[in-house]
Design an enzyme around this catalytic site. Structure first.
Site, PDB file in Angstrom:
ATOM      1  N   HIS A  95      -4.429  -7.880  -9.863  1.00 32.93           N
ATOM      2  CA  HIS A  95      -4.299  -9.051 -10.739  1.00 32.93           C
ATOM      3  C   HIS A  95      -4.608  -8.725 -12.193  1.00 32.93           C
ATOM      4  O   HIS A  95      -4.270  -9.503 -13.090  1.00 32.93           O
ATOM      5  CB  HIS A  95      -5.173 -10.212 -10.229  1.00 32.93           C
ATOM      6  N   ASP A 125      -5.417  -6.566  -3.581  1.00 33.20           N
ATOM      7  CA  ASP A 125      -5.725  -6.708  -5.009  1.00 33.20           C
ATOM      8  C   ASP A 125      -6.147  -5.381  -5.628  1.00 33.20           C
ATOM      9  O   ASP A 125      -7.086  -5.315  -6.413  1.00 33.20           O
ATOM     10  CB  ASP A 125      -6.799  -7.771  -5.245  1.00 33.20           C
ATOM     11  N   GLY A 200     -13.606  -9.926 -17.169  1.00 34.94           N
ATOM     12  CA  GLY A 200     -13.517  -8.575 -17.700  1.00 34.94           C
ATOM     13  C   GLY A 200     -14.069  -7.523 -16.767  1.00 34.94           C
ATOM     14  O   GLY A 200     -13.776  -6.341 -16.916  1.00 34.94           O
ATOM     15  N   ASN A 201     -14.870  -7.925 -15.774  1.00 38.08           N
ATOM     16  CA  ASN A 201     -15.426  -6.979 -14.809  1.00 38.08           C
ATOM     17  C   ASN A 201     -14.434  -6.566 -13.737  1.00 38.08           C
ATOM     18  O   ASN A 201     -14.604  -5.513 -13.098  1.00 38.08           O
ATOM     19  CB  ASN A 201     -16.653  -7.561 -14.101  1.00 38.08           C
ATOM     20  N   SER A 202     -13.424  -7.375 -13.470  1.00 34.47           N
ATOM     21  CA  SER A 202     -12.516  -7.092 -12.358  1.00 34.47           C
ATOM     22  C   SER A 202     -11.888  -5.712 -12.467  1.00 34.47           C
ATOM     23  O   SER A 202     -11.404  -5.304 -13.523  1.00 34.47           O
ATOM     24  CB  SER A 202     -11.403  -8.139 -12.296  1.00 34.47           C
ATOM     25  N   VAL A 254      -0.033 -14.828  13.564  1.00 32.36           N
ATOM     26  CA  VAL A 254      -0.789 -15.808  14.345  1.00 32.36           C
ATOM     27  C   VAL A 254      -1.777 -16.524  13.425  1.00 32.36           C
ATOM     28  O   VAL A 254      -2.383 -15.899  12.555  1.00 32.36           O
ATOM     29  CB  VAL A 254      -1.567 -15.115  15.485  1.00 32.36           C
TER      30      VAL A 254
END
Length: 364
Positions: A95, A125, A200-202, A254
């Site tokens: 992201h 991600d 900003g840490n992602s 499922v």
């Protein structure tokens, strides 16, 4: 409000101008600039609350050894953090890079370079960026081997609010979490931490005090609540992103529900156990193999599903929660594998086999 912590858990702001800001509510978990948490209090990195030197603290040592390998990742869709995983690739969140084919990379000492996005996997991600110009000091960081224990001391290194080279300290608050992915599915085996995680840490590393990466920071969700993609899942996904540009996840097709006491009573079970098959995707891998619930019954004023298969184990591993199923599929299987599923059907146990498919791009 003051939120001073003991030396081992304090927030260290090493490099850049320190900030202290209070965030209200939860920021979006999957925006281009990540999601937020309370950034905590500024602390002098060279001394703790009692004036003692912090130079030998394990948090400080991990920071100093890792910071040259942690980068700022920026493109037109937002910014975040990444880190060197080998001599020519940066890992970050999918992201963070979004749909971009390139990203600007800034190293801790100020050098800029442009990197090519060579692989993304929105389901986990994760993304990989190829970079050609790398400072000698930016050595690769390594993931831990095996699982992480709750209570493990960790530090999160990144660029919150564009304050380069920041570090926060905390512990692993939980494991085996399921967190949202950009595709509508969930990311299994996730790590929860109380280390402050802010916009900003992602994409940055959540690291043990031994200097290994425990998780790739993914999001923050409120006071003392941050999450990351676990090392075991990242170790499976990232090499294929670098080699092929994508990663295929196993898929059963499922939907299911934890067997609560109410569901157990409605389905004639002597105790709550397993996962009740609620529905089966048409033309999916489990169609014609697993029987979904087609009726409901009211128990203690609550409507619950009845009549479907109750999955008890996968490949011999007992199923107690939905997290168990997600972790098993993500960490122990590949599309095309045939797995044995023990089910309780019409009051008797039996075993069926399912050949796993490939997860679709988005949740249907």
């Amino acid at each position: 409000m003051s939120n001073r912590r003991p030396s081992r858990r304090r927030w260290l702001q090493l490099g850049g101008t320190a900030i202290a800001a209070s965030l209200s509510g939860c920021l979006s978990q999957l925006s281009g600039d990540d999601s937020g948490d309370d950034p905590g209090n500024e602390t002098d990195p060279e001394s703790d609350a009692d004036g003692e030197s912090a130079a030998d603290d394990p948090e400080t040592r991990v920071y100093r050894e890792a910071i040259d390998s942690v980068v700022l990742v920026r493109n037109d869709e937002g910014s975040g953090t990444g880190f060197m995983i080998d001599e020519g690739h940066v890992v970050t969140n999918a992201h963070v890079v979004g749909e971009a084919s390139e990203a600007e990379i800034r190293f801790s000492e100020g050098q800029w370079t442009t990197g090519e996005v060579v692989g993304t996997d929105p389901h986990s991600d994760l993304a990989a960026i190829a970079v050609e110009t790398v400072p000698e000091s930016a050595t690769p960081l390594s993931f831990i081997d095996g699982e992480t224990a709750v209570g493990t001391d960790v530090v999160a290194i990144g660029n919150p609010f564009n304050f380069d080279g920041s570090v926060t300290a905390g512990i692993v608050s939980g494991v085996d979490r399921s967190i949202p992915s950009p595709t509508g599915f969930t990311i299994p085996d996730a790590i929860q931490t109380d280390a402050a995680v802010n916009p900003g840490n992602s994409g940055g590393p959540l690291m043990s005090l031994e200097g290994r990466v425990v998780a790739v920071i993914n999001s923050g969700g409120g006071d003392n609540l941050g999450f990351g993609v676990s090392a075991p899942l990242a170790r499976r996904v990232i090499p294929e992103l670098i080699e092929t540009g994508s990663y295929e996840h196993s898929y059963m097709g499922v939907s299911f529900a934890d067997v609560t006491p109410d569901i157990a009573e409605a389905n004639g079970l002597d105790e709550p156990r397993g996962l009740l098959v609620d529905s089966v995707v048409e033309d999916g891998p489990a169609e014609g193999v697993l029987q979904p619930s087609e009726e409901t019954q009211v128990v203690d004023d609550t409507e619950v599903p009845v009549g479907g298969d109750v999955m008890l184990s996968l490949g011999g591993d007992e199923l107690l929660t939905t997290e168990d199923l997600g972790n098993y599929l993500a960490l122990q299987t590949r599309p095309g594998d045939t797995i044995s599923v023990a089910v309780l059907r019409d009051g008797s146990e039996q075993t069926v086999e399912i050949t796993l498919g490939t997860r679709p791009d988005e949740l249907e």
